[in-house]
Enzyme design. Sequence first.
Site, PDB file in Angstrom:
ATOM      1  N   PRO A   2       0.765  -1.242   0.000  1.00  0.00           N
ATOM      2  CA  PRO A   2       0.000   0.000   0.000  1.00  0.00           C
ATOM      3  C   PRO A   2       0.797   1.294   0.000  1.00  0.00           C
ATOM      4  CG  PRO A   2      -0.007  -0.963   2.199  1.00  0.00           C
ATOM      5  CD  PRO A   2       0.975  -1.705   1.364  1.00  0.00           C
ATOM      6  N   GLU A   3       1.157   1.815  -1.147  1.00  0.00           N
ATOM      7  CA  GLU A   3       1.534   3.225  -1.237  1.00  0.00           C
ATOM      8  C   GLU A   3       0.390   3.877  -2.005  1.00  0.00           C
ATOM      9  OE1 GLU A   3       5.667   4.172  -1.977  1.00  0.00           O
ATOM     10  OE2 GLU A   3       6.329   2.266  -1.174  1.00  0.00           O
ATOM     11  N   LYS A  52      -2.722   7.984   1.059  1.00  0.00           N
ATOM     12  CA  LYS A  52      -2.925   6.577   1.386  1.00  0.00           C
ATOM     13  C   LYS A  52      -4.261   6.326   2.076  1.00  0.00           C
ATOM     14  CE  LYS A  52       2.078   6.139   1.944  1.00  0.00           C
ATOM     15  NZ  LYS A  52       3.172   6.050   2.931  1.00  0.00           N
ATOM     16  N   ASN A 162       7.963   3.747   1.374  1.00  0.00           N
ATOM     17  CA  ASN A 162       9.372   3.386   1.419  1.00  0.00           C
ATOM     18  C   ASN A 162       9.955   2.926   0.081  1.00  0.00           C
ATOM     19  OD1 ASN A 162      11.602   3.429   3.081  1.00  0.00           O
ATOM     20  ND2 ASN A 162      11.467   1.233   3.536  1.00  0.00           N
ATOM     21  N   ARG A 255      13.496   3.784   8.923  1.00  0.00           N
ATOM     22  CA  ARG A 255      13.241   2.733   7.928  1.00  0.00           C
ATOM     23  C   ARG A 255      14.506   2.507   7.100  1.00  0.00           C
ATOM     24  NH1 ARG A 255       7.719   3.126   6.308  1.00  0.00           N
ATOM     25  NH2 ARG A 255       8.024   0.985   5.610  1.00  0.00           N
TER      26      ARG A 255
END
Length: 268
Positions: A2-3, A52, A162, A255
């Site tokens: 999910p982006e 999102k 990310n 991250r």
Amino acid sequence: MPEGHTIHRLAADLRKDFVGQPVTANSPQGRFSESAAIFDGELMLKSEAWGKHLFCHWESGNILHIHLGLIGKFRKVDEETPPRDTIRLRLVNKSAMWDLTGPQTCALIVQEDLETVISNLGPDPLRIGLRGLGKFKRGLASSKKPIGAALLDQSLLAGIGNVYRAELLFLCGIHPETPCNRINEDDAEALWDWTVKLLRRGKRLNRIVTIQEEDKENISSKSKKRNNSLYAYKRAGLDCRRCPSEIVISKLAGRSIWHCPNCQGKND
DNA sequence: TACATATGATCAT
DNA sequence: TGATCCTATGTAA
């Protein structure tokens, strides 16, 4: 998964399947039963995405707000799929059935709440397109954070995660640690252009593909099997697709991030 | 069976 | 910065 591209694609797919005929809603898991009962049987009027965040509008004015988080999934399933107790929400009509699992947010809200959510979001490249450049540039200019951290900040721009942050910085040749306010006009513009372009491609393909035509021939037949759609993400220790250097991994904003030390010039 | 990991974000310290 | 929440998957034991 999910982006932003995933959520916009979801909004479009749900619209196709559900807008126009009454939808049955329930929560096999039970945790969303009370809320599901409120819009159960109603018409879905509209399905849209902001960054999102996914919003499904119902006849009653209630709005289903979903954020998938890291592990959430909302997928179309076969009509025989059993109602497992991990399914937070199931939507059904004559022609389709969708199951939501593991969402970070699944709530029934009203317009005012929606406005609060989006007021905290930066420009969404998939909604505003190239016109969002000005806002994005002003956001960059007012921040000293490393660009690699800023790209994950949904109040600067909405929808990047990310994978895209690593790929965008690679394609623009920008080192992840570069402070936002030291990014020049051209680089800022390139960043926004690529963001719009890649998110649109991701929505269309329903997956993240950043590789450009001119680099495809450089992919050795050895590695032809897999992992051919990205430049940097999760490629630590592998050859850069554009130079002899190896991709390196580091940590930024909590991250993992990957970049090419040669193609993405060091900041000073 | 257990553990690590994941394209996210929030809250506590 | 670290712990935490949510679920599924792949790998190790």
